[in-house]
Design a protein around this motif. Structure first.
Motif, PDB file in Angstrom:
ATOM      1  N   LEU A  53     -95.489   1.047  27.796  1.00 22.05           N
ATOM      2  CA  LEU A  53     -96.904   1.296  28.090  1.00 22.05           C
ATOM      3  C   LEU A  53     -97.215   2.789  28.071  1.00 22.05           C
ATOM      4  CD1 LEU A  53     -97.454  -1.321  30.940  1.00 22.05           C
ATOM      5  CD2 LEU A  53     -98.411  -1.390  28.642  1.00 22.05           C
ATOM      6  N   GLU A  54     -96.297   3.603  28.621  1.00 21.29           N
ATOM      7  CA  GLU A  54     -96.496   5.054  28.592  1.00 21.29           C
ATOM      8  C   GLU A  54     -96.566   5.547  27.151  1.00 21.29           C
ATOM      9  OE1 GLU A  54     -97.194   7.206  30.752  1.00 21.29           O
ATOM     10  OE2 GLU A  54     -96.557   6.504  32.714  1.00 21.29           O
ATOM     11  N   ARG A 212     -87.830   0.805  19.888  1.00 29.32           N
ATOM     12  CA  ARG A 212     -87.665  -0.642  19.765  1.00 29.32           C
ATOM     13  C   ARG A 212     -88.844  -1.309  19.073  1.00 29.32           C
ATOM     14  NH1 ARG A 212     -84.987  -2.682  25.492  1.00 29.32           N
ATOM     15  NH2 ARG A 212     -83.045  -1.481  25.317  1.00 29.32           N
ATOM     16  N   ASP A 213     -90.010  -0.712  19.203  1.00 27.73           N
ATOM     17  CA  ASP A 213     -91.183  -1.314  18.565  1.00 27.73           C
ATOM     18  C   ASP A 213     -91.325  -0.902  17.106  1.00 27.73           C
ATOM     19  OD1 ASP A 213     -91.854   1.305  18.919  1.00 27.73           O
ATOM     20  OD2 ASP A 213     -93.700   0.923  20.063  1.00 27.73           O
ATOM     21  N   THR A 439     -98.846   8.506  33.009  1.00 29.39           N
ATOM     22  CA  THR A 439    -100.206   7.969  33.086  1.00 29.39           C
ATOM     23  C   THR A 439    -100.211   6.508  33.503  1.00 29.39           C
ATOM     24  OG1 THR A 439    -100.900   9.480  31.322  1.00 29.39           O
ATOM     25  CG2 THR A 439    -102.358   7.638  31.819  1.00 29.39           C
ATOM     26  N   VAL A 440     -99.401   5.713  32.818  1.00 29.49           N
ATOM     27  CA  VAL A 440     -99.386   4.276  33.098  1.00 29.49           C
ATOM     28  C   VAL A 440     -98.731   3.972  34.443  1.00 29.49           C
ATOM     29  CG1 VAL A 440     -98.488   2.051  32.317  1.00 29.49           C
ATOM     30  CG2 VAL A 440     -99.437   3.661  30.677  1.00 29.49           C
ATOM     31  N   ILE A 443    -100.920   4.385  37.446  1.00 29.15           N
ATOM     32  CA  ILE A 443    -102.050   3.450  37.457  1.00 29.15           C
ATOM     33  C   ILE A 443    -101.583   2.011  37.534  1.00 29.15           C
ATOM     34  CG2 ILE A 443    -104.024   2.598  36.131  1.00 29.15           C
ATOM     35  CD1 ILE A 443    -104.330   5.421  34.980  1.00 29.15           C
ATOM     36  N   ALA A 444    -100.801   1.588  36.528  1.00 32.06           N
ATOM     37  CA  ALA A 444    -100.410   0.174  36.431  1.00 32.06           C
ATOM     38  C   ALA A 444     -99.315  -0.204  37.411  1.00 32.06           C
ATOM     39  CB  ALA A 444     -99.946  -0.137  35.000  1.00 32.06           C
ATOM     40  N   ALA A 445     -98.414   0.735  37.721  1.00 36.56           N
ATOM     41  CA  ALA A 445     -97.287   0.403  38.587  1.00 36.56           C
ATOM     42  C   ALA A 445     -97.500   0.831  40.035  1.00 36.56           C
ATOM     43  CB  ALA A 445     -96.009   1.043  38.048  1.00 36.56           C
TER      44      ALA A 445
END
Length: 751
Positions: A53-54, A212-213, A439-440, A443-445
């Motif tokens: 996500l980061e 990995r992506d 950033t993520v 916010i998200a965690a």
């Protein structure tokens, strides 16, 4: 709600909003610690998900920045030191090569000469030079010091020109396939290596790590596994930057940092892509071989100070020139595969050029070189940055959630605002300073879990304390009323204290001890408990709440904590009193020891008015000491009214407040006006007779006459009142209120 759920709740449970704020802060702090633990210990799946996500957010930052007009001029400055010379199908066609012919090494030698004439500062070859051009054996050539005629010109150029860097490569430096064998390495043809020099400064590892992506985001400057080999230890881009800056790089003992001239780089950093494909000046091979002809009239060529006329128009003057396969490599028409060795990828997907528009490998290297030369790479967030970001987010959320206790929507909007502010700060630092901060994760965690967990904790806290403080009603009222109280909001119940209209009933068994004194003690208590059970059950049946047991009876009330209209309060209390009388009479008649002869009779006083209601717990938070009760005039008056039943020979006396509320549905009569509890004001007393329409005809007539007599008495017609009261006594000789009024009339007449 008047003061909000949180304020009402804090009063009920005996804690302040400050205590709840500290609780929210503690939850957020532990969320922060949990997130830091996940990051520090690389918890499988969670760490990978957060990293993904980061990366995605930073990808979007790069794309958005690339589209800004204000960045285009800055991008031109950053890409200007690097020029690309590409090997593409158009060059192969113009140079007369077919799909089965490899690129001629003689062409490369000629290219180096032309670049030297053009004033190139550094020349980097990111092409496959591993095998010899001809059929000669590589080992034999190395031993005999003989090379193929096509390789000789390039070898000679490598001996003569020292500003050249040639790429090496490896299959996978991390052995990602899980093999225990060493990764296969690929180095240039041996005579080329000897010609370049023994120190290895002209050889660099061109391996490009892929996430990995499938996207290329990172650049590795050193490869720790190959520390024993100078040809593979440092990256191709780092070697090129060393040549351009005129300084050798140093690597710390932990292989974590690289020192290059006056700059310090992480051994692995995120590539700060200058833009999408085509951001760097790109010249095809066929034009580079004859640049003097093609760039005679160029108006954008930089002029070096003291440069000769031959190099004035050179596009390579003082530039880093990287040679490699371009956007479309020289393709084999039969297999549609790049002609170069399988280990060399032709192009990569990147954040600025994804799978449908891939970036050439040489342009990826150009971005890395540009980052090293300008010093503007994207440094991954350090552990300290992560710790600081997580703690800031956790403490900010804790403060907000503590202030907005019990306000889920308000806290959600506040946390959303914090997240947006943090996102804006991250983009501002990225855009203006090239800094990448987490950033993520904040916010998200951190922010979102903090909001959810604090909200869940507050709801659990409120629910637990509500159940703890409403539990006492389970023994004070009927089950369905207790459930309603349990479901109601504590602030609405006002368990901490409120003022409201209630109806209070004091009911007891009249002269109980005088009548049961001859009986055995165990029988006395059995009778008392049976009578008390009748009273409590009837209060429950009529939606009332038992306040306490006192003086051979109970004190009950209606209208709190659940609100109830005044008429309903008074009618339920009056009907409850009538029902208690009937049930006690029935109970006495059914007992084997003939309790009916004892004449157990209930006596009730009922009044409606404003009272103070709340929980009494003597300062203890334990519910076993808690009691919900009412205080005020209605209680005192109900007690006084019940005691007057002995004076007037009645069973039920209502105060004026209760009588006015039930006179339309129940039969009541005014029996007197007296001072109660030393108030100094006369208050009317009313007797509750029965439900409306239930009086016998004779009694109904007597009551009608009684009302007329009372009206005459109140109007001052004492003689008329005396005659009417005398008539009533003839009809109902045992009516004590009538006897009292008749006596009072005669006293007034005699005076």
């Amino acid at each position: 709600m008047k003061d909000g759920l949180a304020k009402g709740m804090s009063k009920v449970v005996g804690v302040s909003s400050k205590d709840l704020s500290w609780r929210a802060l503690a939850v957020c702090f532990f969320v922060g610690l949990a997130v830091l633990s996940i990051e520090c210990f690389n918890v499988p799946f969670l760490s990978d998900s957060l990293l993904s996500l980061e990366n995605s957010v930073t990808d979007h930052f790069i794309r958005f920045r690339d589209g800004l007009d204000s960045y285009k001029e800055k991008r031109a400055l950053e890409t200007s030191p690097v020029v690309l010379v590409t090997l593409d199908p158009e060059s192969a066609r113009r140079l007369g090569l077919n799909s089965k012919q490899p690129w001629s090494r003689a062409l490369f030698a000629r290219l180096v000469d032309q670049l030297g004439k053009g004033g190139a500062d550094v020349i980097g070859f990111d092409v496959d030079l591993e095998e010899a051009s001809g059929e000669s054996n590589r080992l034999k050539d190395a031993q005999s010091n003989e090379v193929d005629k096509d390789d000789a010109p390039l070898r000679d150029v490598f001996k003569r020109v020292k500003n050249i860097v040639v790429s090496t490569n490896v299959d996978s430096p991390d052995n990602s396939l899980g093999s225990k064998s060493k990764p296969r390495v690929h180095a240039p043809y041996e005579p080329f290596v000897v010609a370049l020099g023994a120190d290895g400064a002209c050889l660099g590892n061109a391996y490009i790590p892929v996430d990995r992506d499938g996207l290329v985001r990172k650049a590795s400057l050193v490869f720790e596994k190959f520390g024993h080999s100078t040809a593979f230890y440092k990256s191709f881009a780092l070697r090129v930057a060393e040549k351009h800056l005129g300084a050798r790089s140093m690597v710390d003992q932990n292989h974590d940092r690289v020192f290059l001239k006056d700059k310090i780089f992480p051994a692995e950093f995120r590539i700060n892509f200058a833009g999408g494909k085509g951001s760097f000046t790109t010249i095809p091979l066929w034009r580079a071989l004859d640049w003097q002809k093609h760039f005679q009239s160029s108006a954008t060529i930089a002029k070096g100070e003291g440069a000769s006329s031959d190099t004035t128009n050179s596009p390579f003057l003082h530039k880093v020139v990287l040679i490699g396969f371009g956007e479309s490599s020289f393709m084999d028409t039969a297999s549609n595969q790049p002609r170069q060795a399988a280990i060399y990828e032709s192009s990569y997907a990147t954040p600025v050029s994804e799978f449908d528009n891939r970036m050439s490998a040489i342009e990826v290297q150009a971005n890395i070189v540009s980052n090293l030369v300008s010093g503007k790479c994207l440094t991954p967030p350090s552990r300290w940055k992560m710790i600081i970001a997580v703690l800031i987010a956790a403490l900010a959320c804790g403060q907000v959630m503590g202030i907005l206790v019990g306000r889920p929507l308000g806290s959600f909007l506040a946390v959303t605002g914090i997240s947006l502010v943090w996102f804006g700060i991250s983009f501002f630092l990225f855009l203006n300073f090239g800094q990448v901060i987490p950033t993520v994760v904040p916010i998200a965690a951190v922010a979102i879990p903090c909001w959810l967990l604090v909200l869940a904790d507050q709801n659990f806290y409120f629910f637990r304390d509500r159940r703890r403080h409403t539990r006492l009603f389970r023994s004070m009222t009927a089950k369905h009323i207790a459930r309603q109280i349990d479901r109601a909001q504590l602030a609405e119940l006002g368990l901490d204290g409120k003022r409201c209209q209630v109806t209070v009933m004091v009911c007891r068994v009249r002269d109980f001890m005088d009548q049961v004194d001859p009986l055995p003690p165990d029988r006395i208590f059995q009778i008392f408990n049976d009578c008390l059970g009748i009273m409590v059950n009837e209060v429950f049946e009529h939606r009332g709440i038992v306040d306490r047991i006192a003086s051979y009876g109970v004190i009950a009330f209606w209208g709190a904590p659940l609100p109830l209209p005044g008429t309903d309060q008074a009618s339920q209390a009056a009907q409850c009193a009538l029902s208690i009388k009937d049930k006690i009479n029935n109970y006495c008649e059914t007992q084997s020891d003939n309790l009916a002869s004892l004449a157990l009779r209930s006596s009730c006083g009922i009044e409606t008015g404003e009272a103070f209601c709340g929980t009494i717990d003597a300062g203890s938070r334990d519910t076993q000491f808690a009691q919900y009760s009412v205080m005020g005039d209605p209680v005192e008056q109900a007690l006084a009214l019940e005691a007057l039943n002995n004076t007037y020979g009645t069973s039920f006396i209502l105060g004026a407040g209760a009588a006015k509320l039930v006179e339309e549905i129940l039969e009541v009569r005014q029996i007197d006006s007296i001072e109660l509890n030393g108030t100094g004001e006369k208050q009317s007393l009313y007797e509750l007779l029965t439900t409306r329409g239930s009086l016998p005809a004779a009694m109904e007539e007597a009551i009608a006459i009684y009302r007329s007599a009372r009206q005459s008495f109140d109007n001052g017609d004492i003689k008329e009142a005396e005659q009417l009261f005398s008539t009533i006594l003839k009809m109902v000789p045992s009516d004590l209120p009538t006897s009292i009024m008749l006596k009072r009339c005669r006293e007034l007449l005699n005076d």
